[in-house]
Motif scaffolding. Structure first.
Motif, PDB file in Angstrom:
ATOM      1  N   ARG A  52       0.831  -1.211   0.000  1.00 50.61           N
ATOM      2  CA  ARG A  52       0.000   0.000   0.000  1.00 50.61           C
ATOM      3  C   ARG A  52       0.861   1.255   0.000  1.00 50.61           C
ATOM      4  N   ASP A  53       1.936   1.245   0.797  1.00 49.93           N
ATOM      5  CA  ASP A  53       2.823   2.411   0.865  1.00 49.93           C
ATOM      6  C   ASP A  53       3.502   2.655  -0.479  1.00 49.93           C
ATOM      7  N   ARG A  54       3.821   1.589  -1.183  1.00 50.55           N
ATOM      8  CA  ARG A  54       4.452   1.759  -2.498  1.00 50.55           C
ATOM      9  C   ARG A  54       3.474   2.315  -3.521  1.00 50.55           C
ATOM     10  N   LEU A  55       2.202   1.940  -3.394  1.00 56.54           N
ATOM     11  CA  LEU A  55       1.192   2.491  -4.299  1.00 56.54           C
ATOM     12  C   LEU A  55       1.000   3.988  -4.070  1.00 56.54           C
ATOM     13  N   ASP A  56       1.151   4.415  -2.815  1.00 60.09           N
ATOM     14  CA  ASP A  56       0.994   5.826  -2.470  1.00 60.09           C
ATOM     15  C   ASP A  56       2.288   6.616  -2.614  1.00 60.09           C
ATOM     16  N   PHE A  57       3.370   5.952  -2.942  1.00 63.37           N
ATOM     17  CA  PHE A  57       4.681   6.609  -2.998  1.00 63.37           C
ATOM     18  C   PHE A  57       4.681   7.698  -4.060  1.00 63.37           C
ATOM     19  N   ASP A  58       4.941   8.916  -3.634  1.00 65.71           N
ATOM     20  CA  ASP A  58       4.916  10.085  -4.520  1.00 65.71           C
ATOM     21  C   ASP A  58       6.241  10.828  -4.369  1.00 65.71           C
ATOM     22  N   PRO A  59       7.214  10.552  -5.237  1.00 65.52           N
ATOM     23  CA  PRO A  59       8.540  11.167  -5.083  1.00 65.52           C
ATOM     24  C   PRO A  59       8.509  12.692  -5.129  1.00 65.52           C
ATOM     25  N   THR A  60       7.600  13.251  -5.907  1.00 64.23           N
ATOM     26  CA  THR A  60       7.499  14.716  -5.967  1.00 64.23           C
ATOM     27  C   THR A  60       7.026  15.276  -4.637  1.00 64.23           C
ATOM     28  N   PHE A  61       5.975  14.691  -4.099  1.00 68.74           N
ATOM     29  CA  PHE A  61       5.410  15.160  -2.834  1.00 68.74           C
ATOM     30  C   PHE A  61       6.397  14.969  -1.690  1.00 68.74           C
ATOM     31  N   ILE A  62       7.179  13.903  -1.730  1.00 58.23           N
ATOM     32  CA  ILE A  62       8.169  13.647  -0.683  1.00 58.23           C
ATOM     33  C   ILE A  62       9.217  14.754  -0.646  1.00 58.23           C
ATOM     34  N   SER A  63       9.610  15.242  -1.805  1.00 59.04           N
ATOM     35  CA  SER A  63      10.617  16.304  -1.829  1.00 59.04           C
ATOM     36  C   SER A  63      10.091  17.607  -1.226  1.00 59.04           C
ATOM     37  N   PHE A  64       8.762  17.721  -1.119  1.00 51.69           N
ATOM     38  CA  PHE A  64       8.159  18.912  -0.510  1.00 51.69           C
ATOM     39  C   PHE A  64       7.861  18.712   0.981  1.00 51.69           C
ATOM     40  N   ALA A  65       8.489  17.732   1.591  1.00 52.78           N
ATOM     41  CA  ALA A  65       8.224  17.434   3.003  1.00 52.78           C
ATOM     42  C   ALA A  65       8.563  18.605   3.915  1.00 52.78           C
ATOM     43  N   GLY A  66       9.467  19.464   3.480  1.00 53.08           N
ATOM     44  CA  GLY A  66       9.838  20.617   4.296  1.00 53.08           C
ATOM     45  C   GLY A  66       8.921  21.814   4.135  1.00 53.08           C
ATOM     46  N   MET A  67       7.916  21.680   3.274  1.00 49.72           N
ATOM     47  CA  MET A  67       7.026  22.807   3.014  1.00 49.72           C
ATOM     48  C   MET A  67       6.257  23.238   4.268  1.00 49.72           C
ATOM     49  N   GLY A  68       5.988  22.293   5.159  1.00 48.01           N
ATOM     50  CA  GLY A  68       5.258  22.627   6.379  1.00 48.01           C
ATOM     51  C   GLY A  68       6.011  23.633   7.239  1.00 48.01           C
ATOM     52  N   LEU A  69       7.325  23.433   7.402  1.00 45.99           N
ATOM     53  CA  LEU A  69       8.130  24.384   8.159  1.00 45.99           C
ATOM     54  C   LEU A  69       8.405  25.640   7.348  1.00 45.99           C
ATOM     55  N   GLY A  70       8.541  25.474   6.027  1.00 45.86           N
ATOM     56  CA  GLY A  70       8.758  26.634   5.168  1.00 45.86           C
ATOM     57  C   GLY A  70       7.590  27.600   5.219  1.00 45.86           C
ATOM     58  N   GLN A  71       6.374  27.050   5.321  1.00 42.62           N
ATOM     59  CA  GLN A  71       5.205  27.923   5.378  1.00 42.62           C
ATOM     60  C   GLN A  71       5.165  28.696   6.696  1.00 42.62           C
ATOM     61  N   LEU A  72       5.790  28.153   7.718  1.00 42.20           N
ATOM     62  CA  LEU A  72       5.895  28.878   8.989  1.00 42.20           C
ATOM     63  C   LEU A  72       6.628  30.207   8.786  1.00 42.20           C
ATOM     64  N   ALA A  73       7.734  30.157   8.054  1.00 40.89           N
ATOM     65  CA  ALA A  73       8.480  31.384   7.776  1.00 40.89           C
ATOM     66  C   ALA A  73       7.673  32.325   6.894  1.00 40.89           C
ATOM     67  N   MET A  74       6.905  31.765   5.950  1.00 37.08           N
ATOM     68  CA  MET A  74       6.070  32.603   5.085  1.00 37.08           C
ATOM     69  C   MET A  74       4.967  33.292   5.888  1.00 37.08           C
ATOM     70  N   ILE A  75       4.430  32.602   6.880  1.00 38.44           N
ATOM     71  CA  ILE A  75       3.410  33.199   7.746  1.00 38.44           C
ATOM     72  C   ILE A  75       4.007  34.385   8.507  1.00 38.44           C
ATOM     73  N   VAL A  76       5.194  34.183   9.064  1.00 36.95           N
ATOM     74  CA  VAL A  76       5.857  35.261   9.797  1.00 36.95           C
ATOM     75  C   VAL A  76       6.134  36.438   8.870  1.00 36.95           C
ATOM     76  N   PHE A  77       6.606  36.150   7.655  1.00 38.87           N
ATOM     77  CA  PHE A  77       6.873  37.203   6.676  1.00 38.87           C
ATOM     78  C   PHE A  77       5.612  38.011   6.390  1.00 38.87           C
ATOM     79  N   GLY A  78       4.518  37.315   6.089  1.00 42.76           N
ATOM     80  CA  GLY A  78       3.264  38.000   5.771  1.00 42.76           C
ATOM     81  C   GLY A  78       2.765  38.866   6.913  1.00 42.76           C
ATOM     82  N   VAL A  79       2.891  38.364   8.130  1.00 44.50           N
ATOM     83  CA  VAL A  79       2.438  39.120   9.297  1.00 44.50           C
ATOM     84  C   VAL A  79       3.307  40.356   9.517  1.00 44.50           C
ATOM     85  N   LEU A  80       4.621  40.184   9.448  1.00 49.92           N
ATOM     86  CA  LEU A  80       5.525  41.298   9.718  1.00 49.92           C
ATOM     87  C   LEU A  80       5.402  42.404   8.672  1.00 49.92           C
TER      88      LEU A  80
END
Length: 256
Positions: A52-80
């Motif tokens: 099942r995990d291999r069927l869901d394996f998305d190499p593109t999406f995996i490379s964006f795993a850091g987007m969650g923390l990256g959006q934290l910085a974008m939130i701070v930028f937008g607010v400031l």
């Protein structure tokens, strides 16, 4: 003051404040670094994955795993970008120089959005190519179906996160209050609503849950979302529009 002069003024304000420059830089570095790390780990763990995990394996999406923390910085930028002038009291000077409040607000948002998009696209493409290099034989190619859309969409996603934060900051006018609401909303409330069966249908329409669909190339086997990648980004855009309209109405009706 002419609109072009207002835009130049806002550009000067943003690039002269160290905190906004640092938050954009942090968004790029954190997203890329974590994306590369998770991609390398995923390559090593691929052999032990179940069917099942291999069927869901998305190499593109995996490379964006850091987007969650990256959006934290974008939130701070937008607010400031929006709330700094309120915290320092400079908003009175700015509105005296630009009495047309709509021109003032949307010039600020236009300049900040352009920066967020540029950084978002650079971050998205860089994290994709470095992440795929880490995945080795399991990597995706930029020419594969849906991949270019996901990579370009990653930049749009980060831009929309920043814009949403700008709208909320314009309504609340306080950096601490804005961050105190946005951080729990994106990193606690959204995750809870999206992962609890009773509220899952509500959670999938929150801005980050809907917008992140643009990052996926492989649709998970049990994904029940009633919209596709562009539909999800469209839902996120509606949230952004609502936040910006709310910010404009607040600025228009309240004293500085």
């Amino acid at each position: 003051m002419a609109t072009t002069q207002v835009l130049r003024s806002e550009w000067t304000k943003i690039r002269s404040v160290a905190s906004t420059v640092w938050t954009l830089s942090l968004a790029l570095v954190v997203t890329v670094a974590l994306g590369v790390l998770i991609s390398a780990l995923s390559k090593n763990e691929f052999g032990t994955m179940g069917e099942r995990d291999r069927l869901d394996f998305d190499p593109t999406f995996i490379s964006f795993a850091g987007m969650g923390l990256g959006q934290l910085a974008m939130i701070v930028f937008g607010v400031l970008v929006v709330s700094n002038e309120y915290s320092t009291g400079m908003i009175r000077v700015s509105l005296a120089a630009v009495p047309r409040r709509g021109t003032f607000l949307f010039s600020k948002i236009a300049v900040a959005t352009g920066l967020a998009l540029a950084v978002g696209l650079a971050t998205s493409f860089l994290t994709f190519f470095l992440g795929q290099a880490m995945l080795g034989d399991h990597r995706a190619s930029i020419g594969d179906p849906g991949v270019l859309r996901a990579v370009f969409g990653g930049g749009l996603y980060m831009m929309l996160i920043a814009m949403f934060s700008m709208g909320i900051a314009a309504m609340l006018r306080s950096p601490m209050l804005s961050l105190g609401i946005l951080m729990p909303f994106f990193f606690l409330v959204s995750n809870i609503l999206g992962n609890v069966s009773a509220t899952e249908k509500v959670g999938r329409y929150l801005p980050d849950q809907a917008g992140s669909a643009i990052l996926q190339v492989v649709t998970p086997v049990h994904d029940a979302r009633p919209y596709g990648p562009w539909g999800g980004l469209g839902i996120m855009a509606l949230w952004v529009i609502a936040a910006l309209v709310g910010g404009y109405l607040t600025l228009r009706k309240r004293d500085a």
